[in-house]
Enzyme design. Structure first.
Site, short mmCIF file in Angstrom:
data_model
loop_
_atom_site.label_atom_id
_atom_site.label_comp_id
_atom_site.label_asym_id
_atom_site.label_seq_id
_atom_site.Cartn_x
_atom_site.Cartn_y
_atom_site.Cartn_z
N ALA A 14 0.81 -1.23 0.00
CA ALA A 14 0.00 0.00 0.00
C ALA A 14 0.83 1.27 0.00
O ALA A 14 0.29 2.37 0.13
CB ALA A 14 -0.95 0.00 1.20
N VAL A 61 5.73 -10.03 1.97
CA VAL A 61 4.62 -11.01 1.95
C VAL A 61 5.10 -12.39 1.50
O VAL A 61 4.44 -13.40 1.78
CB VAL A 61 3.43 -10.54 1.06
CG1 VAL A 61 2.77 -9.30 1.64
CG2 VAL A 61 3.84 -10.36 -0.38
N SER A 139 -5.56 -10.48 -11.31
CA SER A 139 -5.32 -9.73 -12.55
C SER A 139 -6.14 -10.38 -13.64
O SER A 139 -6.36 -11.60 -13.62
CB SER A 139 -3.84 -9.79 -12.93
OG SER A 139 -3.65 -9.27 -14.24
N TYR A 152 3.36 -15.03 -14.17
CA TYR A 152 2.50 -14.10 -13.42
C TYR A 152 1.03 -14.49 -13.61
O TYR A 152 0.26 -14.54 -12.65
CB TYR A 152 2.78 -12.69 -13.94
CG TYR A 152 1.91 -11.57 -13.43
CD1 TYR A 152 2.22 -10.90 -12.23
CD2 TYR A 152 0.82 -11.10 -14.17
CE1 TYR A 152 1.44 -9.83 -11.79
CE2 TYR A 152 0.05 -10.04 -13.74
CZ TYR A 152 0.36 -9.41 -12.54
OH TYR A 152 -0.40 -8.35 -12.12
N ALA A 155 0.29 -17.47 -11.51
CA ALA A 155 0.16 -17.11 -10.09
C ALA A 155 -1.18 -16.41 -9.84
O ALA A 155 -1.87 -16.70 -8.85
CB ALA A 155 1.32 -16.20 -9.67
N LYS A 156 -1.58 -15.52 -10.73
CA LYS A 156 -2.82 -14.77 -10.54
C LYS A 156 -4.05 -15.68 -10.72
O LYS A 156 -5.05 -15.54 -10.02
CB LYS A 156 -2.88 -13.57 -11.49
CG LYS A 156 -1.82 -12.49 -11.19
CD LYS A 156 -2.02 -11.85 -9.82
CE LYS A 156 -1.19 -10.58 -9.66
NZ LYS A 156 -1.42 -9.94 -8.35
P1 NAD Z 1 3.27 -1.16 -7.92
O1 NAD Z 1 4.54 -1.82 -8.32
O2 NAD Z 1 3.03 0.24 -8.32
O3 NAD Z 1 3.08 -1.28 -6.33
C1 NAD Z 1 3.28 -2.51 -5.69
C2 NAD Z 1 3.59 -2.28 -4.23
O4 NAD Z 1 3.80 -3.59 -3.65
C3 NAD Z 1 4.90 -1.50 -4.01
O5 NAD Z 1 4.69 -0.52 -3.01
C4 NAD Z 1 5.88 -2.57 -3.57
O6 NAD Z 1 6.90 -2.07 -2.68
C5 NAD Z 1 4.98 -3.56 -2.86
N1 NAD Z 1 5.55 -4.91 -2.82
C6 NAD Z 1 6.17 -5.59 -3.83
N2 NAD Z 1 6.62 -6.76 -3.38
C7 NAD Z 1 6.27 -6.85 -2.07
C8 NAD Z 1 6.46 -7.83 -1.08
N3 NAD Z 1 7.12 -8.97 -1.33
N4 NAD Z 1 5.97 -7.61 0.16
C9 NAD Z 1 5.32 -6.45 0.44
N5 NAD Z 1 5.12 -5.47 -0.47
C10 NAD Z 1 5.61 -5.67 -1.70
O7 NAD Z 1 2.12 -2.13 -8.48
P2 NAD Z 1 0.57 -1.86 -8.81
O8 NAD Z 1 0.44 -1.70 -10.27
O9 NAD Z 1 0.00 -0.86 -7.89
O10 NAD Z 1 -0.01 -3.32 -8.49
C11 NAD Z 1 -0.79 -3.64 -7.35
C12 NAD Z 1 -1.44 -4.99 -7.57
O11 NAD Z 1 -2.29 -4.93 -8.73
C13 NAD Z 1 -0.44 -6.13 -7.84
O12 NAD Z 1 -0.89 -7.31 -7.22
C14 NAD Z 1 -0.50 -6.28 -9.35
O13 NAD Z 1 -0.12 -7.57 -9.77
C15 NAD Z 1 -1.95 -5.99 -9.61
N6 NAD Z 1 -2.27 -5.60 -10.98
C16 NAD Z 1 -1.76 -4.45 -11.50
C17 NAD Z 1 -2.07 -4.12 -12.82
C18 NAD Z 1 -1.54 -2.87 -13.47
O14 NAD Z 1 -1.74 -2.71 -14.70
N7 NAD Z 1 -0.90 -1.96 -12.75
C19 NAD Z 1 -2.90 -4.96 -13.58
C20 NAD Z 1 -3.40 -6.12 -13.00
C21 NAD Z 1 -3.09 -6.43 -11.70
#
Ligand code: NAD
Length: 246
Positions: A14, A61, A139, A152, A155-156
């Site tokens: 977050a 995590v 996702s 990925y 996993a999703k």
């Molecule tokens: P982001 O990279 O902007 O933010 C991810 C956050 O997770 C970062 O603050 C990071 O430090 C933290 N993080 C990473 N590994 C971690 C760990 N091992 N333990 C604790 N924190 C950890 O990513 P986002 O785009 O905001 O993605 C958020 C979620 O949405 C993810 O699960 C991603 O797979 C999913 N998602 C994103 C998209 C997209 O297009 N952005 C699309 C589908 C799904």
């Protein structure tokens, strides 16, 4: 679950992006948010900006012991966890045939084991208190596939199936569990994966004619963790501007 004000909500990943927007939405709805992220400094800064008693905590995590330490700190401080949003995620885009098995390990550990680790640790707390809401950020890659994101996607997809099963196993305890599947969403992760021109070509392909914002996803999570969604469990909701339907 207690009323929406005063709920304790743990949101992983977050410190920025989608997780940050989710933390903002839950805090605006009156929750006390635990901003849990690998990046402790940004998590603490985000918590300060959120207010409402929010705290920033460092967690990996992918590491069960780290998750256990964080959850025990949260329970020690607040005595309960009403909402768990598993948002932390990571990916590295490349064709599967060219991929390095060391990267598979990292992708599965963070994205899938991350959710298993937090659920294993937090669900007993929710069961004991007689309710709670879990939202797992999967996702659309896990529903329909995505070129360059094979592991990925696996996993999703695993998160989606896992969510349905824990929804079945915990429903009798008034715990709900749902998966939210963002489509392409404007964050640092998207920027690291998308090549030049991807944003524009996707915007043309998406029926609503724009890529998503973190706030678009946060709205769905706010609903699924609210009392309004108390009778919804085991569901998978895409937030993709219509890019995927059904
Ligand atoms: P982001 O990279 O902007 O933010 C991810 C956050 O997770 C970062 O603050 C990071 O430090 C933290 N993080 C990473 N590994 C971690 C760990 N091992 N333990 C604790 N924190 C950890 O990513 P986002 O785009 O905001 O993605 C958020 C979620 O949405 C993810 O699960 C991603 O797979 C999913 N998602 C994103 C998209 C997209 O297009 N952005 C699309 C589908 C799904």
């Amino acid at each position: 679950m207690s009323g929406e004000r005063g709920r304790i909500a743990v949101v992983t990943g977050a410190a920025r992006g989608i997780g940050r927007a989710i933390a903002d939405r839950l805090a605006s709805a009156g929750a006390t948010v635990v901003v849990a992220d690998l990046d402790v400094a940004s998590a603490e800064e985000a918590a300060k900006q959120l207010g409402g008693g929010a705290i920033g905590v460092g967690v990996d995590v992918a590491d069960l012991e780290s998750v256990q330490a964080t959850v025990s700190r949260v329970c020690g401080e607040f005595g309960r966890i009403d909402v768990l949003v598993n948002n932390a995620g990571w990916d590295k885009a490349e064709r599967f045939v060219e991929s390095d098995p060391a990267d598979w390990e990292r992708i599965v550990r963070i994205n899938l084991f991350g959710v298993l680790n937090t659920c294993k640790t937090v669900l007993p707390v929710m069961i004991e208190q007689g309710g709670g809401a879990v939202v797992n950020i999967a996702s659309d890659a896990g529903r329909v596939g995505s070129s360059g994101e094979a592991v990925y996607s696996a996993a999703k997809g695993g998160i989606i199936a896992f969510t349905k099963t824990i929804a079945r196993e915990t429903a009798r305890h008034q715990v709900t569990a749902n998966a939210v599947c963002p489509g392409p969403t404007d964050t640092a992760l998207f920027a690291s994966i998308g090549g030049p021109g991807l944003r524009e070509s996707l915007a043309k392909a998406i029926p609503l004619r724009r890529i998503g914002t973190p706030e678009d996803v946060a709205g769905a999570v706010a609903f699924l963790t609210s009392g309004e969604a108390g009778y919804i469990t085991g569901q998978t909701l895409s937030v993709s501007g219509g890019l995927t339907m059904s």
